[in-house]
Design a protein around this motif. Sequence first.
Motif, PDB file in Angstrom:
ATOM      1  N   ARG A  17      43.831  25.699  42.070  1.00 59.70           N
ATOM      2  CA  ARG A  17      43.726  27.148  42.098  1.00 59.70           C
ATOM      3  C   ARG A  17      42.598  27.566  43.025  1.00 59.70           C
ATOM      4  O   ARG A  17      41.788  26.763  43.453  1.00 59.70           O
ATOM      5  CB  ARG A  17      43.462  27.684  40.686  1.00 59.70           C
ATOM      6  N   PHE A  20      37.009  29.570  41.440  1.00 53.65           N
ATOM      7  CA  PHE A  20      36.820  30.525  40.369  1.00 53.65           C
ATOM      8  C   PHE A  20      35.929  31.685  40.806  1.00 53.65           C
ATOM      9  O   PHE A  20      36.195  32.844  40.489  1.00 53.65           O
ATOM     10  CB  PHE A  20      36.205  29.818  39.156  1.00 53.65           C
ATOM     11  N   ILE A  23      37.897  34.301  42.984  1.00 51.93           N
ATOM     12  CA  ILE A  23      38.823  35.155  42.253  1.00 51.93           C
ATOM     13  C   ILE A  23      38.059  36.105  41.328  1.00 51.93           C
ATOM     14  O   ILE A  23      38.468  37.259  41.121  1.00 51.93           O
ATOM     15  CB  ILE A  23      39.857  34.322  41.461  1.00 51.93           C
ATOM     16  N   LEU A  24      36.904  35.665  40.819  1.00 49.94           N
ATOM     17  CA  LEU A  24      36.079  36.540  39.991  1.00 49.94           C
ATOM     18  C   LEU A  24      35.554  37.708  40.820  1.00 49.94           C
ATOM     19  O   LEU A  24      35.573  38.861  40.363  1.00 49.94           O
ATOM     20  CB  LEU A  24      34.912  35.771  39.375  1.00 49.94           C
ATOM     21  N   ALA A  27      38.432  40.128  41.431  1.00 48.45           N
ATOM     22  CA  ALA A  27      38.820  40.839  40.218  1.00 48.45           C
ATOM     23  C   ALA A  27      37.761  41.850  39.805  1.00 48.45           C
ATOM     24  O   ALA A  27      38.095  42.919  39.274  1.00 48.45           O
ATOM     25  CB  ALA A  27      39.057  39.840  39.083  1.00 48.45           C
ATOM     26  N   THR A  28      36.496  41.527  40.049  1.00 49.48           N
ATOM     27  CA  THR A  28      35.423  42.474  39.731  1.00 49.48           C
ATOM     28  C   THR A  28      35.555  43.737  40.574  1.00 49.48           C
ATOM     29  O   THR A  28      35.396  44.859  40.072  1.00 49.48           O
ATOM     30  CB  THR A  28      34.048  41.828  39.969  1.00 49.48           C
ATOM     31  N   CYS A 142      40.700  42.674  34.003  1.00 49.90           N
ATOM     32  CA  CYS A 142      40.514  41.826  35.187  1.00 49.90           C
ATOM     33  C   CYS A 142      39.670  40.601  34.847  1.00 49.90           C
ATOM     34  O   CYS A 142      39.966  39.479  35.300  1.00 49.90           O
ATOM     35  CB  CYS A 142      39.865  42.627  36.308  1.00 49.90           C
ATOM     36  N   MET A 143      38.609  40.792  34.053  1.00 49.55           N
ATOM     37  CA  MET A 143      37.759  39.660  33.671  1.00 49.55           C
ATOM     38  C   MET A 143      38.526  38.652  32.833  1.00 49.55           C
ATOM     39  O   MET A 143      38.389  37.433  33.014  1.00 49.55           O
ATOM     40  CB  MET A 143      36.547  40.170  32.881  1.00 49.55           C
ATOM     41  N   VAL A 146      40.759  36.611  35.002  1.00 47.66           N
ATOM     42  CA  VAL A 146      39.996  35.584  35.715  1.00 47.66           C
ATOM     43  C   VAL A 146      39.690  34.412  34.794  1.00 47.66           C
ATOM     44  O   VAL A 146      39.839  33.247  35.180  1.00 47.66           O
ATOM     45  CB  VAL A 146      38.687  36.188  36.276  1.00 47.66           C
ATOM     46  N   GLN A 149      42.259  31.902  34.407  1.00 47.62           N
ATOM     47  CA  GLN A 149      42.416  30.988  35.532  1.00 47.62           C
ATOM     48  C   GLN A 149      41.431  29.819  35.441  1.00 47.62           C
ATOM     49  O   GLN A 149      41.592  28.811  36.120  1.00 47.62           O
ATOM     50  CB  GLN A 149      42.202  31.724  36.863  1.00 47.62           C
TER      51      GLN A 149
END
Length: 211
Positions: A17, A20, A23-24, A27-28, A142-143, A146, A149
């Motif tokens: 993936r 991390f 993607i965090l 998404a934030t 969103c958090m 994440v 994932q």
Amino acid sequence: MKTDDLIKALAEDTTVRWRFGSILAGATVVGALVAAAIFFAGIGFRPDIAHAVETARFLFKFVVTLALAIAAIGLVARIGRPGVPAGRWGPALAVAPVLLGVAVIAELAVMPPSTWEARWIGTNAPYCLSLIPLMAAGPLACMLFVLRQGAPQRPGLSGAVAGLAASGIAATLYASHCPDDSPLFVATWYPIATGIVVLAGYLLGRRLLRW
């Protein structure tokens, strides 16, 4: 495979993936934009914001909310990866409440006791308790996405920290609308609103983040 070996393998696996942290970050930003859309569509800035930005009490609210948001987001970045310690981000969560506690003491020291109740109750408490959780819903979703994932070892706690991060984002926006700038108000109603989101994050985390 032993549990410790599984955790180590998951922590070392960065090819399946996206990273991390990346993607965090994305998404934030998305969560903050969702919260901002609700903010501007529903309430917007306070009418006297041009004057308010010249006052220390107004600006201090953002010091507190941003300290909470930054520390909680940093902790989410750690707890979403198995076997990774919290590091400095755990203690960093104490910065916001410590600053707020100092501000409350200062407020009580400089303001007459006859004004304490009015500053504590304020005029906007019901809006604070409803609007911060409402605006935090997007960032929290969103958090949690994440964290799914990643592989958090403590789902409930991870969801609660996600709630803290979401609350920090929402409270930062709400602070620019709220006419109550006294630390007595902020130290009472903002934490209650945050607690609502943290509880929601905890419950959702226990359900959605198990692995």
